[in-house]
Design a protein around this motif. Structure first.
Motif, PDB file in Angstrom:
ATOM      1  N   ASN A  58       0.907  -1.170  -0.130  1.00 36.00           N
ATOM      2  CA  ASN A  58       0.146   0.162   0.072  1.00 36.00           C
ATOM      3  C   ASN A  58       1.046   1.270   0.092  1.00 36.00           C
ATOM      4  O   ASN A  58       0.586   2.258  -0.636  1.00 36.00           O
ATOM      5  N   LYS A  59       2.131   1.307   0.642  1.00 35.65           N
ATOM      6  CA  LYS A  59       2.735   2.437   0.773  1.00 35.65           C
ATOM      7  C   LYS A  59       3.582   2.624  -0.467  1.00 35.65           C
ATOM      8  O   LYS A  59       3.633   3.495  -1.125  1.00 35.65           O
ATOM      9  N   VAL A  60       3.896   1.319  -1.234  1.00 33.17           N
ATOM     10  CA  VAL A  60       4.351   1.553  -2.483  1.00 33.17           C
ATOM     11  C   VAL A  60       3.522   2.058  -3.598  1.00 33.17           C
ATOM     12  O   VAL A  60       3.722   3.157  -4.357  1.00 33.17           O
ATOM     13  N   ILE A  94      -2.989   7.633   6.590  1.00 28.20           N
ATOM     14  CA  ILE A  94      -3.786   7.595   5.411  1.00 28.20           C
ATOM     15  C   ILE A  94      -3.883   6.238   4.703  1.00 28.20           C
ATOM     16  O   ILE A  94      -5.090   5.923   4.445  1.00 28.20           O
ATOM     17  N   VAL A  95      -2.843   5.618   4.346  1.00 33.18           N
ATOM     18  CA  VAL A  95      -2.926   4.255   3.757  1.00 33.18           C
ATOM     19  C   VAL A  95      -3.678   3.458   4.705  1.00 33.18           C
ATOM     20  O   VAL A  95      -4.714   2.590   4.409  1.00 33.18           O
ATOM     21  N   ASN A  96      -3.556   3.553   6.095  1.00 33.30           N
ATOM     22  CA  ASN A  96      -4.332   2.599   6.975  1.00 33.30           C
ATOM     23  C   ASN A  96      -5.803   2.837   7.014  1.00 33.30           C
ATOM     24  O   ASN A  96      -6.697   2.295   6.970  1.00 33.30           O
ATOM     25  N   THR A  97      -6.012   4.243   6.961  1.00 34.93           N
ATOM     26  CA  THR A  97      -7.629   4.586   6.967  1.00 34.93           C
ATOM     27  C   THR A  97      -8.195   4.297   5.484  1.00 34.93           C
ATOM     28  O   THR A  97      -9.190   3.762   5.649  1.00 34.93           O
ATOM     29  N   MET A  98      -7.589   4.558   4.573  1.00 33.15           N
ATOM     30  CA  MET A  98      -8.139   4.095   3.252  1.00 33.15           C
ATOM     31  C   MET A  98      -8.373   2.597   3.222  1.00 33.15           C
ATOM     32  O   MET A  98      -9.553   1.995   2.786  1.00 33.15           O
ATOM     33  N   CYS A  99      -7.428   1.462   3.786  1.00 32.81           N
ATOM     34  CA  CYS A  99      -7.572   0.290   3.815  1.00 32.81           C
ATOM     35  C   CYS A  99      -8.921  -0.299   4.887  1.00 32.81           C
ATOM     36  O   CYS A  99      -9.737  -1.072   4.288  1.00 32.81           O
ATOM     37  N   TYR A 105      -7.614  15.474   4.664  1.00 29.98           N
ATOM     38  CA  TYR A 105      -6.245  15.379   4.430  1.00 29.98           C
ATOM     39  C   TYR A 105      -6.060  16.091   2.939  1.00 29.98           C
ATOM     40  O   TYR A 105      -5.006  16.908   2.751  1.00 29.98           O
ATOM     41  N   VAL A 106      -6.679  15.996   2.085  1.00 29.78           N
ATOM     42  CA  VAL A 106      -6.629  16.352   0.729  1.00 29.78           C
ATOM     43  C   VAL A 106      -6.749  17.665   0.702  1.00 29.78           C
ATOM     44  O   VAL A 106      -5.878  18.513  -0.121  1.00 29.78           O
ATOM     45  N   ARG A 107      -7.592  18.358   1.436  1.00 33.52           N
ATOM     46  CA  ARG A 107      -7.832  19.797   1.518  1.00 33.52           C
ATOM     47  C   ARG A 107      -6.466  20.147   1.957  1.00 33.52           C
ATOM     48  O   ARG A 107      -5.967  21.512   1.280  1.00 33.52           O
ATOM     49  N   ALA A 111      -8.248   5.009  -5.572  1.00 33.46           N
ATOM     50  CA  ALA A 111      -8.490   3.967  -6.413  1.00 33.46           C
ATOM     51  C   ALA A 111      -6.905   3.416  -7.143  1.00 33.46           C
ATOM     52  O   ALA A 111      -6.847   2.292  -6.905  1.00 33.46           O
ATOM     53  N   GLY A 112      -6.074   4.306  -7.045  1.00 31.02           N
ATOM     54  CA  GLY A 112      -4.907   4.055  -7.581  1.00 31.02           C
ATOM     55  C   GLY A 112      -4.081   3.357  -6.560  1.00 31.02           C
ATOM     56  O   GLY A 112      -3.308   2.346  -6.932  1.00 31.02           O
ATOM     57  N   MET A 113      -4.167   3.477  -4.952  1.00 31.49           N
ATOM     58  CA  MET A 113      -3.259   2.876  -4.119  1.00 31.49           C
ATOM     59  C   MET A 113      -4.354   1.529  -3.721  1.00 31.49           C
ATOM     60  O   MET A 113      -3.525   0.512  -3.874  1.00 31.49           O
TER      61      MET A 113
END
Length: 501
Positions: free
Chosen positions: A182-184, A208-213, A254-256, A308-310
């Motif tokens: 996920n980090k890659v 962020i990665v953990n939240t998305m997953c 986060y994106v904002r 979507a990309g991650m």
């Protein structure tokens, strides 16, 4: 003591309310039957509750598969009071995606995302004009910043070497590989959207990665499925689904913050990334009252692409290694081809793929077998449509079941098992297959599909060049069944070791 007139009045009120409720239920039942008369057949729904009885107690993909056996390739279910036409098999799904694409081009309802996106961005919007304009812009901007070009290939190769270094630091201990993948994939899409990468130990990237997953897992679980049926009610009921809403707000915030950071150093003549390109477009359109280039569309589109990309690449890579360890004979053949064509002294390149038919076939077969988005992303009819002998009114929700395409025996010789021969001809050369549409097809397919395929090929080959894969469990105990199966098919958590070659 209650007087007789009072008791009489109370009884009449109770009787009146009971008659009103019964009448409403009868009216709703007749209304459902009237609508069903025009739609394809399906299980009989309850008023307000829809087909909750038929969809309760199992993963929705399997349950819909059983309904197909009874009702055929095209049938109707009710998610609460909302009718959804479920389309199965290569021919019918291709008709929706490609042959009659304009009739089914609108985005269907997806309450788990719609509740947070509010019709902004281009992936989940139901506004067709907004979708066309923002998709066209996004494709152009992402190409400008490397997607589909040599430049992004170099980014992936560099990122793959960072992964190798990171995995060597684990010193052969048993780890869960998903967080690394996920980090890659997160860093690759970061380079396009935000113009830079994060260090693997960066706490912000990890968060962020953990939240998305976590969010995608809940959306794909039964909690997400119940929320999809009754979003207005479930929004006020405690449960795991509430985490979807809070996590999505966290990701949008986060994106904002990232957008505001870009604005502080923006050079109108030298865009650095997707966000800069969008901000410049906003400036050019600032006097247009009808512009779609707004801050909300920027924030939402950026998150949708990044998400979507991650998630697509990270989950696929996690599943890929599990399948390899379950099929050591296939793994051995792939390693042999890598050794023969590339060796271990240089990084793989995309041009190597054409000389590696078995590896190419294996990666395609893995994507088919994984079946990452089994139900597709919902569509809607853009007008009144006659479809396979049925009448579908404008705005009818459609579930194009990608899983039934990827397992269609008319397309694949081995539909229900993992077998690279599904993509090999009699001479052992790679063979394209029209049934291969893991991320949909046609005009509204995933804009990052080519990027995902590039990442998967380069990262898989790099890992196998540098490491021997060692599962913690015996091979026979490795479970390829998904942990959850709904919006996504996600692998069960597992641990393994990367032993340097």
């Amino acid at each position: 003591m209650i007087s007789e007139p009072a008791m009489y009045f109370s009884e009449n009120i109770t009787l009146f309310l009971a008659l009103v409720v019964t009448g409403l239920l009868c009216f709703m039942s007749l209304s459902l039957l009237w609508k069903r008369g025009k739609l394809p057949p399906g299980p009989t729904p309850l008023p307000l509750l829809g087909n909750i009885l038929q969809l309760h107690g199992g993963d929705i993909v399997t349950l819909l598969g059983k309904m197909r056996e009874k009702y055929g390739d095209v049938f109707t279910i009710y998610l609460g009071s909302r009718p959804v036409v479920v389309v199965n098999g290569y021919n019918a799904v291709k008709e929706v995606y490609v042959d009659r694409a304009d009739d089914f081009l609108a985005r269907g309802d997806t309450a788990t995302f719609d509740t947070s996106y509010h019709n902004h961005g281009f992936v989940f919007t139901s506004d067709m004009d907004m979708w066309r304009e923002l998709r066209r812009f996004s494709l152009s901007a992402m190409r400008d910043f490397g997607m589909g070009k040599k430049s992004i290939e170099s980014v992936i190769i560099e990122e793959s070497q960072c992964l190798v270094t990171e995995l060597k630091h684990t010193k052969g201990s048993f780890i869960n590989p998903q967080k690394f993948f996920n980090k890659v994939s997160g860093n690759v899409i970061f380079s396009i959207m935000f113009g830079h990468r994060h260090d693997y130990e960066d706490t912000e990237l990890l968060d962020i990665v953990n939240t998305m997953c976590e969010t995608f897992h809940i959306i794909s679980s039964r909690w997400g499925q119940v929320f999809e049926m009754f979003p207005k009610i479930m929004a006020f009921i405690p449960g795991k689904h509430q985490q979807i809403l809070s996590n999505m707000q966290k990701l949008l915030q986060y994106v904002r913050k990232r957008v505001e950071k870009n604005k502080e150093t923006l050079d109108l003549d030298n865009p650095r990334d997707y966000v800069d390109a969008f901000l410049i477009k906003m400036e050019k359109e600032r006097n247009n009252p009808n512009t779609v280039y707004t801050i909300e569309n920027l924030v939402t589109s950026t998150l949708q692409i990044f998400y979507a990309g991650m998630e697509t690449t990270g989950s696929t890579l996690t599943y890929v290694l599990l399948i390899f360890m379950k099929n050591p004979d296939v793994l051995g053949k792939v390693c042999k081809e890598i050794e023969c064509i590339i060796g271990r002294d240089r990084s793989p390149k995309m041009q190597d793929r054409i000389r590696m038919p078995f590896t190419d076939a294996v990666i395609h077969e893995m994507q088919r077998f994984i079946n990452l988005l089994p139900m597709g992303v919902p569509r809607k009819t853009t007008r009144d449509v006659e479809f396979r002998g049925y009448y579908l009114p404008k705005h009818t929700n459609i579930y194009p079941m990608i899983s039934t395409v990827l397992k269609d025996p008319a397309c694949f010789s081995y539909p229900n098992e993992f077998n690279p021969k599904n993509f090999l001809d009699e001479n052992g050369e790679f063979r394209k297959n029209d049934g291969f549409m893991p991320l949909a097809a046609g005009k509204r397919n995933c804009i990052g599909e080519a990027l995902a395929r590039m990442e998967i090929f380069l990262l898989v080959v790099t890992i196998l060049q540098n490491f021997v894969l060692k599962p913690e469990l015996p091979m026979e105990d490795l479970d390829l069944c998904p942990d959850v199966s709904g919006f996504g098919n996600l692998p069960k958590s597992y641990t393994m070791a990367f032993i340097p070659r």
